[in-house]
Design a protein around this motif. Structure first.
Motif, PDB file in Angstrom:
ATOM      1  N   UNK A 237     -61.175 -20.985  54.490  1.00  0.00           N
ATOM      2  CA  UNK A 237     -60.649 -19.347  54.233  1.00  0.00           C
ATOM      3  C   UNK A 237     -59.572 -19.163  55.333  1.00  0.00           C
ATOM      4  N   UNK A 238     -59.692 -19.634  56.695  1.00  0.00           N
ATOM      5  CA  UNK A 238     -58.526 -19.320  57.530  1.00  0.00           C
ATOM      6  C   UNK A 238     -57.445 -20.002  57.421  1.00  0.00           C
ATOM      7  N   UNK A 239     -57.789 -21.257  56.889  1.00  0.00           N
ATOM      8  CA  UNK A 239     -56.269 -22.093  56.869  1.00  0.00           C
ATOM      9  C   UNK A 239     -55.492 -21.772  55.379  1.00  0.00           C
ATOM     10  N   UNK A 240     -56.395 -20.903  54.598  1.00  0.00           N
ATOM     11  CA  UNK A 240     -55.904 -20.534  53.489  1.00  0.00           C
ATOM     12  C   UNK A 240     -55.185 -18.977  53.754  1.00  0.00           C
ATOM     13  N   UNK A 241     -55.197 -18.640  55.025  1.00  0.00           N
ATOM     14  CA  UNK A 241     -54.483 -17.118  55.022  1.00  0.00           C
ATOM     15  C   UNK A 241     -55.562 -16.053  55.130  1.00  0.00           C
ATOM     16  N   UNK A 242     -56.923 -16.412  55.114  1.00  0.00           N
ATOM     17  CA  UNK A 242     -57.902 -15.424  55.120  1.00  0.00           C
ATOM     18  C   UNK A 242     -58.520 -15.201  56.748  1.00  0.00           C
ATOM     19  N   UNK A 243     -59.397 -14.130  56.662  1.00  0.00           N
ATOM     20  CA  UNK A 243     -60.125 -14.135  58.184  1.00  0.00           C
ATOM     21  C   UNK A 243     -61.611 -14.227  57.885  1.00  0.00           C
ATOM     22  N   UNK A 244     -62.267 -14.418  58.791  1.00  0.00           N
ATOM     23  CA  UNK A 244     -63.875 -14.435  58.842  1.00  0.00           C
ATOM     24  C   UNK A 244     -64.442 -13.820  60.171  1.00  0.00           C
ATOM     25  N   UNK A 245     -64.932 -12.793  59.911  1.00  0.00           N
ATOM     26  CA  UNK A 245     -65.371 -11.734  61.116  1.00  0.00           C
ATOM     27  C   UNK A 245     -66.939 -11.491  60.973  1.00  0.00           C
ATOM     28  N   UNK A 246     -67.321 -10.910  62.045  1.00  0.00           N
ATOM     29  CA  UNK A 246     -68.785 -10.231  62.187  1.00  0.00           C
ATOM     30  C   UNK A 246     -68.506  -8.629  61.709  1.00  0.00           C
ATOM     31  N   UNK A 247     -69.468  -7.881  62.055  1.00  0.00           N
ATOM     32  CA  UNK A 247     -69.299  -6.478  61.947  1.00  0.00           C
ATOM     33  C   UNK A 247     -68.757  -5.873  63.555  1.00  0.00           C
ATOM     34  N   UNK A 248     -67.990  -4.731  63.533  1.00  0.00           N
ATOM     35  CA  UNK A 248     -67.773  -4.455  64.731  1.00  0.00           C
ATOM     36  C   UNK A 248     -66.792  -5.333  65.378  1.00  0.00           C
ATOM     37  N   UNK A 249     -67.007  -5.553  66.616  1.00  0.00           N
ATOM     38  CA  UNK A 249     -66.242  -6.462  67.347  1.00  0.00           C
ATOM     39  C   UNK A 249     -66.709  -7.967  67.492  1.00  0.00           C
ATOM     40  N   UNK A 250     -67.838  -8.043  66.775  1.00  0.00           N
ATOM     41  CA  UNK A 250     -68.582  -9.311  67.116  1.00  0.00           C
ATOM     42  C   UNK A 250     -68.228 -10.422  66.024  1.00  0.00           C
ATOM     43  N   UNK A 251     -68.430 -11.730  66.376  1.00  0.00           N
ATOM     44  CA  UNK A 251     -67.792 -12.877  65.878  1.00  0.00           C
ATOM     45  C   UNK A 251     -68.844 -13.329  64.447  1.00  0.00           C
ATOM     46  N   UNK A 252     -68.464 -14.038  63.527  1.00  0.00           N
ATOM     47  CA  UNK A 252     -69.218 -14.219  62.442  1.00  0.00           C
ATOM     48  C   UNK A 252     -70.311 -14.879  62.889  1.00  0.00           C
ATOM     49  N   UNK A 253     -71.610 -14.633  62.456  1.00  0.00           N
ATOM     50  CA  UNK A 253     -72.778 -15.169  63.138  1.00  0.00           C
ATOM     51  C   UNK A 253     -73.827 -14.952  62.177  1.00  0.00           C
ATOM     52  N   UNK A 254     -75.066 -15.246  62.414  1.00  0.00           N
ATOM     53  CA  UNK A 254     -76.385 -15.021  61.586  1.00  0.00           C
ATOM     54  C   UNK A 254     -76.458 -13.756  61.193  1.00  0.00           C
ATOM     55  N   UNK A 255     -76.144 -12.642  62.071  1.00  0.00           N
ATOM     56  CA  UNK A 255     -76.231 -11.248  62.022  1.00  0.00           C
ATOM     57  C   UNK A 255     -75.266 -10.828  60.696  1.00  0.00           C
ATOM     58  N   UNK A 256     -74.179 -11.355  60.602  1.00  0.00           N
ATOM     59  CA  UNK A 256     -73.127 -10.882  59.527  1.00  0.00           C
ATOM     60  C   UNK A 256     -71.779 -11.829  59.481  1.00  0.00           C
ATOM     61  N   UNK A 257     -71.612 -12.110  58.364  1.00  0.00           N
ATOM     62  CA  UNK A 257     -70.326 -12.988  58.127  1.00  0.00           C
ATOM     63  C   UNK A 257     -69.557 -12.189  57.032  1.00  0.00           C
ATOM     64  N   UNK A 258     -68.256 -11.547  57.252  1.00  0.00           N
ATOM     65  CA  UNK A 258     -67.471 -10.965  56.170  1.00  0.00           C
ATOM     66  C   UNK A 258     -66.270 -11.936  56.141  1.00  0.00           C
ATOM     67  N   UNK A 259     -65.754 -12.100  54.912  1.00  0.00           N
ATOM     68  CA  UNK A 259     -64.776 -12.945  55.005  1.00  0.00           C
ATOM     69  C   UNK A 259     -63.596 -12.645  53.802  1.00  0.00           C
TER      70      UNK A 259
END
Ligand code: LIP
Length: 281
Positions: A237-259
């Motif tokens: 995803x990121x090398x295709x121009x997208x982003x992968x994140x968590x909620x708020x200022x958190x990194x993607x993790x078991x808690x949440x992944x949003x891409x």
């Protein structure tokens, strides 16, 4: 120092790591797809519906064998066999069959996910993928990506298009295995569904991320992913121009992944935060 090493750090020849990830994933794919037995032996893990078959275990054993032979100093972190420490600073993070329920039912949406990461994959935000491959043998499609090298589907470079606004977005998601969490997730998706074009539940996080990078989904979110589910797909995803994140200022993790691509990925993340999608169950 090569371009890949400049991006990925010393000792990381990114194109060679990409090729090794693909070689290992294809070998495991040939095993699970080409030698699928008529009768699968099924065990359960975190719940009666969280299954593992003998082919998951055999495929991970094969991945460990191929990767250790090629790069004996690297660590390995697999869904079924746990963690083997390394000394190189790189760790291979593998899911031998992502989408095991689909595999069990003879549905084609499953994949072998192989990634090599720098840092500690057990600590959210403390690692980054350097190279990876998601190989879907029953679909006949293979995604590869390398940090600074781009993302590819069957060798063709991927570039994500400008996304639609939320009401026109096709959103991928998935659900956990425990009833209490599924009940909460059902409440969240019931609120999301009227605000988007539609929902797709593929049943394989690695494929969700790769379908997003390929323009077949507009965004994806899921709570409950492990590093092996996402280490390769998130790099695609990121090398295709997208982003992968968590909620708020958190990194993607078991808690949440949003891409997804900006600005849709942030709009979806805000909606999920408003719906308390990362808690409590
Ligand atoms: C699967 C994930 C999927 C999730 C499923 C399952 P597994 O991984 O890839 O996104 O929704 O519940 O966890 O268990 O098949 O390796």
């Amino acid at each position: 120092m090569s371009a890949g090493e400049a991006v990925a750090g010393p000792g990381a020849d990114v194109p060679r790591l990409m090729a090794l990830a693909e070689r290992a994933a294809r070998a495991a794919g040939a095993l699970v797809h080409g030698q699928r037995p008529d009768r699968l032996e099924v065990d359960t893990k975190s719940s009666p519906t969280d299954v593992v078959t003998q082919m998951d275990t055999a495929a991970e054993d094969l991945l460990r064998e191929v990767l250790a032979a090629a790069r004996p100093g690297d660590g390995l972190f697999g869904e079924e066999g746990g963690r083997r420490p390394g000394r190189s600073g790189l760790t291979w993070v593998v899911d031998p069959i992502d989408g095991t329920v689909n595999y069990l039912y003879g549905l084609p949406a499953y994949a072998i996910s192989v990634a090599v990461v720098r840092g500690d994959p057990a600590v959210p935000g403390a690692w980054e993928s350097i190279a990876g491959c998601v190989h879907a043998p029953a679909l006949g499609e293979t995604w590869t990506a390398g940090r600074g090298e781009g993302a590819f589907l069957d060798g063709r470079r991927l570039r994500m298009a400008e996304p639609p606004q939320l009401p026109g977005a096709l959103i991928g998601t998935g659900f956990g295995y425990r009833a209490a969490r599924r009940r909460h997730q059902a409440g969240v998706v019931a609120q999301v569904l009227p605000q988007v074009r539609d929902i797709r539940r593929i049943g394989c996080a690695a494929l969700d991320l790769c379908l997003l990078a390929s323009g077949r989904l507009d965004a994806y979110y899921e709570r409950g992913l492990n590093p092996w589910d996402m280490a390769a797909g998130q790099l695609v995803v990121t090398e295709a121009g997208g982003r992968v994140r968590g909620l708020g200022r958190t990194p993607p993790s078991e808690a949440m992944v949003v891409a997804g691509r900006d600005p849709l990925v942030d709009r979806l993340a805000q909606l999920l935060a408003d719906l308390d999608a990362a808690g409590p169950d």
